[in-house]
Design a protein around this motif. Structure first.
Motif, PDB file in Angstrom:
ATOM      1  N   ARG A 141       5.935   4.179   0.471  1.00 43.57           N
ATOM      2  CA  ARG A 141       6.855   3.110   0.861  1.00 43.57           C
ATOM      3  C   ARG A 141       8.314   3.554   0.946  1.00 43.57           C
ATOM      4  O   ARG A 141       9.167   3.480   1.770  1.00 43.57           O
ATOM      5  CB  ARG A 141       6.933   1.941  -0.089  1.00 43.57           C
ATOM      6  N   LEU A 192       8.644   5.775   3.926  1.00 41.04           N
ATOM      7  CA  LEU A 192       8.753   4.800   5.252  1.00 41.04           C
ATOM      8  C   LEU A 192      10.229   4.181   5.199  1.00 41.04           C
ATOM      9  O   LEU A 192      10.658   3.916   6.188  1.00 41.04           O
ATOM     10  CB  LEU A 192       7.711   3.820   5.167  1.00 41.04           C
ATOM     11  N   CYS A 249       2.837   0.221  22.657  1.00 40.66           N
ATOM     12  CA  CYS A 249       4.448   0.478  21.963  1.00 40.66           C
ATOM     13  C   CYS A 249       4.225   1.753  20.982  1.00 40.66           C
ATOM     14  O   CYS A 249       3.878   1.488  19.875  1.00 40.66           O
ATOM     15  CB  CYS A 249       4.625  -0.743  21.258  1.00 40.66           C
ATOM     16  N   THR A 286       1.478   4.432  17.862  1.00 40.14           N
ATOM     17  CA  THR A 286       1.224   3.523  16.758  1.00 40.14           C
ATOM     18  C   THR A 286       0.475   2.165  17.185  1.00 40.14           C
ATOM     19  O   THR A 286      -0.567   1.906  16.413  1.00 40.14           O
ATOM     20  CB  THR A 286       2.570   3.112  15.918  1.00 40.14           C
ATOM     21  N   GLU A 287       1.016   1.600  18.091  1.00 38.71           N
ATOM     22  CA  GLU A 287       0.104   0.489  18.679  1.00 38.71           C
ATOM     23  C   GLU A 287      -1.122   0.757  19.148  1.00 38.71           C
ATOM     24  O   GLU A 287      -2.242  -0.086  18.903  1.00 38.71           O
ATOM     25  CB  GLU A 287       0.813  -0.367  19.611  1.00 38.71           C
ATOM     26  N   SER A 297      -3.598   1.397  16.003  1.00 40.53           N
ATOM     27  CA  SER A 297      -3.894   0.111  15.826  1.00 40.53           C
ATOM     28  C   SER A 297      -4.870  -0.756  16.718  1.00 40.53           C
ATOM     29  O   SER A 297      -5.733  -1.173  16.044  1.00 40.53           O
ATOM     30  CB  SER A 297      -2.480  -0.712  15.583  1.00 40.53           C
ATOM     31  N   ARG A 315      -8.532  -1.525  15.210  1.00 38.31           N
ATOM     32  CA  ARG A 315      -9.084  -2.863  15.007  1.00 38.31           C
ATOM     33  C   ARG A 315     -10.195  -3.172  16.020  1.00 38.31           C
ATOM     34  O   ARG A 315     -11.208  -4.137  15.571  1.00 38.31           O
ATOM     35  CB  ARG A 315      -7.827  -3.810  15.405  1.00 38.31           C
ATOM     36  N   PRO A 361     -13.122  -4.383   7.898  1.00 38.68           N
ATOM     37  CA  PRO A 361     -12.878  -4.154   6.580  1.00 38.68           C
ATOM     38  C   PRO A 361     -13.956  -3.779   5.967  1.00 38.68           C
ATOM     39  O   PRO A 361     -15.173  -4.208   5.892  1.00 38.68           O
ATOM     40  CB  PRO A 361     -12.099  -5.471   5.953  1.00 38.68           C
ATOM     41  N   PHE A 367       0.426   8.145   7.931  1.00 41.68           N
ATOM     42  CA  PHE A 367       0.185   6.671   8.583  1.00 41.68           C
ATOM     43  C   PHE A 367      -1.288   6.346   8.892  1.00 41.68           C
ATOM     44  O   PHE A 367      -1.616   5.276   8.857  1.00 41.68           O
ATOM     45  CB  PHE A 367       1.119   6.896  10.011  1.00 41.68           C
ATOM     46  N   GLN A 400      -2.324   4.950   5.722  1.00 46.59           N
ATOM     47  CA  GLN A 400      -1.591   3.577   5.538  1.00 46.59           C
ATOM     48  C   GLN A 400      -2.315   2.637   6.515  1.00 46.59           C
ATOM     49  O   GLN A 400      -2.628   1.353   5.823  1.00 46.59           O
ATOM     50  CB  GLN A 400      -0.045   3.432   5.963  1.00 46.59           C
ATOM     51  N   MET A 401      -2.762   3.023   7.663  1.00 45.22           N
ATOM     52  CA  MET A 401      -3.431   2.103   8.569  1.00 45.22           C
ATOM     53  C   MET A 401      -4.769   1.760   7.982  1.00 45.22           C
ATOM     54  O   MET A 401      -5.115   0.395   7.852  1.00 45.22           O
ATOM     55  CB  MET A 401      -3.434   2.630  10.049  1.00 45.22           C
ATOM     56  N   LEU A 434      -4.174  -0.714   5.109  1.00 50.91           N
ATOM     57  CA  LEU A 434      -3.987  -2.173   5.548  1.00 50.91           C
ATOM     58  C   LEU A 434      -5.276  -2.769   6.104  1.00 50.91           C
ATOM     59  O   LEU A 434      -4.955  -4.141   5.979  1.00 50.91           O
ATOM     60  CB  LEU A 434      -2.683  -2.047   6.415  1.00 50.91           C
ATOM     61  N   MET A 435      -5.987  -1.954   6.570  1.00 50.30           N
ATOM     62  CA  MET A 435      -7.260  -2.899   7.370  1.00 50.30           C
ATOM     63  C   MET A 435      -8.314  -2.732   6.201  1.00 50.30           C
ATOM     64  O   MET A 435      -9.589  -3.060   6.513  1.00 50.30           O
ATOM     65  CB  MET A 435      -7.510  -1.909   8.428  1.00 50.30           C
ATOM     66  N   PHE A 452      -6.881  -7.038  22.225  1.00 45.11           N
ATOM     67  CA  PHE A 452      -6.061  -6.789  21.140  1.00 45.11           C
ATOM     68  C   PHE A 452      -4.846  -6.491  21.413  1.00 45.11           C
ATOM     69  O   PHE A 452      -3.750  -6.666  20.548  1.00 45.11           O
ATOM     70  CB  PHE A 452      -6.855  -5.423  20.270  1.00 45.11           C
ATOM     71  N   SER A 507      -1.392  -8.187  19.966  1.00 44.00           N
ATOM     72  CA  SER A 507      -0.545  -7.351  19.060  1.00 44.00           C
ATOM     73  C   SER A 507       1.067  -7.475  19.490  1.00 44.00           C
ATOM     74  O   SER A 507       1.741  -7.571  18.672  1.00 44.00           O
ATOM     75  CB  SER A 507      -1.016  -5.849  19.253  1.00 44.00           C
TER      76      SER A 507
END
Lengths: 486, 486
Positions: B105, B108, B185, B188-189, B192, B196, B201, B214, B217-218, B221-222, B353, B357
């Motif tokens: 954190r 970031l 974008c 990163t996008e 993601s 996804r 999960p 990263f 982190q992804m 978060l997932m 997706f 997003s």
């Protein structure tokens, strides 16, 4: 109710239009009757004959007047009065896993394709948006700060933009520090961040019925269940219905558009918004408030100097509301500039989720929009665009009443850019009309997109954001013919 | 290996620099020895004395030469030779749920804050990026097509950009139709979207160790688990190790940066890439290939006219590879322009997706980048920027060898913009250095960010993207002092 006189920067002929529309709307000139002659109006308003001709022809084009040989212009008779739409009658709510089909994919695919007359997309006509001014500002900020716009914006977003957004939010009754705000790639990213922060797959989410079809797609992609609460086309969902749903289901979050709900155009009264927020606070259930249409208030529905309707977030003393919005409906969708004001349950995660979703927004477009706001251009633009939207919505209602089958009902929105139309029973459904119309190059959104419980088959949503050109009138006539089974 | 002579548009003094660097790198002038005098070089190259002085002073500034009274310029003696970094030694792999802490954190949060010397962020110095040219093109496209840039781009992205990307991909051995590509974008996008579409999960994802933080982190978060496979700092992960991990775990997807892995700078040899793709195809396991550094190849590592190393996607006959990349590392991070070429398991979902997003990318910046590529400016820019990156990386290695404690090891990257440094045992850890350095305004990335299994405590990652100014050299000296426990 008569529209107020447009601001003094409006073209002269627009002022003439407003005067005549006012006389019709207040009933001083009923349908079928002559309006004042060209000369009378020119003399009464102190404008040239040419200006009056321009105004009358414009009113004829949008279907308000018709010209009769030797009688001059008369107020056009609607084919049939258009009854207002009612609230959906629903069985007791259930929590259903969201599963959508092929039709959603087809609608999504037409987005951005310019070969289609996009009456199915809830957006304002590009001709009404300040594209040239924005381009100029984009060029200006990029030339002034080339290194800055080429570099990452902060993850939370450009501070200039957050400051301007904070100032705008005050008009919706929301007091927020710029530091609390996050910019997003349209409201879409904000909604996605909020839902990912608040829910886990399998959770139940409370939504309005009907609701924006993208919310349903999002719930589906995230493996969430939907609990639908009926929305009245004037006043939206009722806190009592929400309370009942909260008693029966374990709701992880609510996702609502309390101001100009898409697709029924409803706006919850301020007292209902306050009650809803209090109810959710007492049970600590988060609300994601979509406010993308909040600034698009029809002039005649906001008397005097009243600002726009307050957001739910204005009543949020306990931090249960996450507000999500953007400038895509009001200024420019192509710049992808939106924002998010997190409630407490989203605040700690929002930055991290944005980092994982897009890392940061496009710096040049964020700064161009900030500049537009800072120069005070946005307020003036809203005056102009909401006046047009009100007229276009009225013209669309008139055209629907004229061309659609008897028994058709429609909403009477006071803001936003959509009309929600209910076809009479027994004829073609919304999907029937969608399929035929799509084949003819006309886009609409069939009603079943807007619910997960199989309702609204006889509904369709029309965008009133497009200028009401003869091409649009023809398209509505064609839709009406299709709806009559022809 | 000597760098090739820079292209003829380089300033004259740069050519002198290259000549001297070449003589040092090939060993013709060992450390401690005098280099040719100003007059000798001026005469040999047919340039002015001023030009040679400029070159020698520049080489002195980056620490390659030092000037001694009466002896002129001599090749500086490194404080200690810098041994190459080795591959991590790992226990048998496990699948671990990803949980990251406060330190991530903090890193970031420093992103995009300009008060910090950002040696912790893997990006190219804004001064090396064509910000002014891009701003000019942004202004041009916006003025030329104001309505178009203000409007939604298609969900899949602007066709101009997709066409240009398809042409670039051919240089990486990838044949793709523009219609198959999706803009995003940033990468990163894209990452993601791919994750996804491919995972749920609880699934296990195969990654390199070390890997880009990263990604971790992804995964966190997932709600995904990570299976780590060791990466050799020269050749990356080995297909044999991957095969072993696939035997032991039910892997939902692999996420790798096969060309200039972040943080160890490794590049898998083409044969290993081919073998990996074949292995994954035979088991139908998707690979998400991050290619953001793929274009940043050091001139001396690509002999003759060889293009950049092939992507894994070049060997993908069965559609298991989804390639994700962007122009954030090579052109401009602020414009947020990336792209995704989906493998078969992503293809059907990618559009949906992306719709959920961000809906679509920023039209103005997509078109400005497309214009930059279309005018052939990108190739010329890459020649210049990769030459600088190679020199900066060499200067950084030299500075680390001079200032860091004895026993420090470092990678010898052949592309990208990062150096992966291993501190000797017994002294401060990467986090120790990070905390002290952050307090002094110097950003670095501590090694433990780059793994989920607790390794790399003695590592840190330095960006070599920044111009090697005296300020950077001082910062490295300060980092060295901190690493020596001072």
């Amino acid at each position: 109710m008569a529209s107020p006189l447009p601001a003094s920067d409006a073209p002269l002929y627009k002022r003439v239009e407003q005067r005549i529309l006012g006389m019709i709307q207040t009933g001083s000139i009923p349908p079928g009757r002559k309006i004042p002659s060209l000369r009378e109006t020119a003399s009464a308003m102190g404008v040239s004959l040419t200006t009056v001709v321009q105004a009358y022809e414009s009113l004829e084009r949008i279907g308000v007047l018709e010209s009769r040989p030797r009688s001059g212009f008369v107020v056009r008779q609607p084919a049939a009065a258009l009854p207002p739409a009612g609230a959906p009658t629903m069985d007791a709510p259930v929590a259903r896993t969201v599963r959508r089909g092929e039709i959603v994919r087809r609608v999504l695919e037409t987005l951005g394709r310019d070969e289609v007359l996009p009456l199915g997309v809830a957006q304002v006509d590009p001709a009404l948006l300040p594209a040239r001014t924005l381009s100029r500002l984009l060029a200006e900020v990029s030339r002034r700060e080339p290194d800055r716009v080429a570099h990452y914006a902060p993850v939370a977003g450009s501070m200039e933009l957050r400051r301007q957004v904070a100032r705008r939010l005050a008009l919706a009754g929301v007091l927020a520090a710029p530091e609390e705000l996050l910019t997003t790639c349209g409201a879409t990213e904000g909604m996605s961040i909020a839902l990912r922060a608040l829910t886990h797959p399998g959770d139940a989410v409370l939504i309005a019925s009907p609701t924006y079809h993208f919310f349903l797609q999002m719930l589906e992609l995230m493996g969430l269940r939907a609990v639908e609460v009926p929305s009245h086309p004037h006043t939206g969902i009722s806190p009592a219905d929400v309370a009942e749903a909260l008693d029966r289901f374990d709701i992880a979050a609510c996702v609502l558009t309390p101001t100009w709900n898409n697709p029924d155009g409803s706006c919850m009264p301020p007292a209902a918004k306050a009650e809803l927020v209090q109810l959710l606070s007492s049970r600590n259930i988060p609300l994601v408030e979509d406010d993308v249409y909040g600034d698009l208030v029809f002039p005649s529905s906001q008397p005097g100097n009243a600002p726009r309707p307050p957001a739910c977030k204005a009543f949020d003393d306990h931090g249960v509301v996450t507000l999500v919005s953007s400038f895509s409906k009001t200024l420019t969708p192509g710049y992808r500039v939106g924002y998010l004001l997190p409630g407490k349950a989203v605040a700690t995660k929002a930055l991290e989720f944005k980092g994982m979703s897009t890392l940061s927004g496009a710096a040049p477009t964020e700064l161009a929009v900030a500049e537009y706001l800072e120069r005070g251009l946005y307020d003036r633009h809203l005056v102009r665009v909401t006046r047009e939207l009100e007229q276009q919505t009225e013209a669309m209602r008139l055209a629907v009443s004229r061309h659609f089958p008897e028994g058709t009902r429609a909403t009477t929105p006071r803001g936003g850019c959509i009309l929600w139309v209910e076809l009479p029973p027994g004829g073609p459904t919304g999907v029937d009309v969608f399929l035929r119309a799509a084949a003819e190059g006309i886009g609409i959104s069939p009603g079943l997109l807007f619910s997960n419980s199989g309702g609204f088959e006889r509904f369709l949503r029309l965008s009133t954001g497009l200028r009401f050109t003869p091409q649009v009138e023809q398209a509505v006539a064609r839709l009406g013919a299709i709806a009559r089974g022809m």
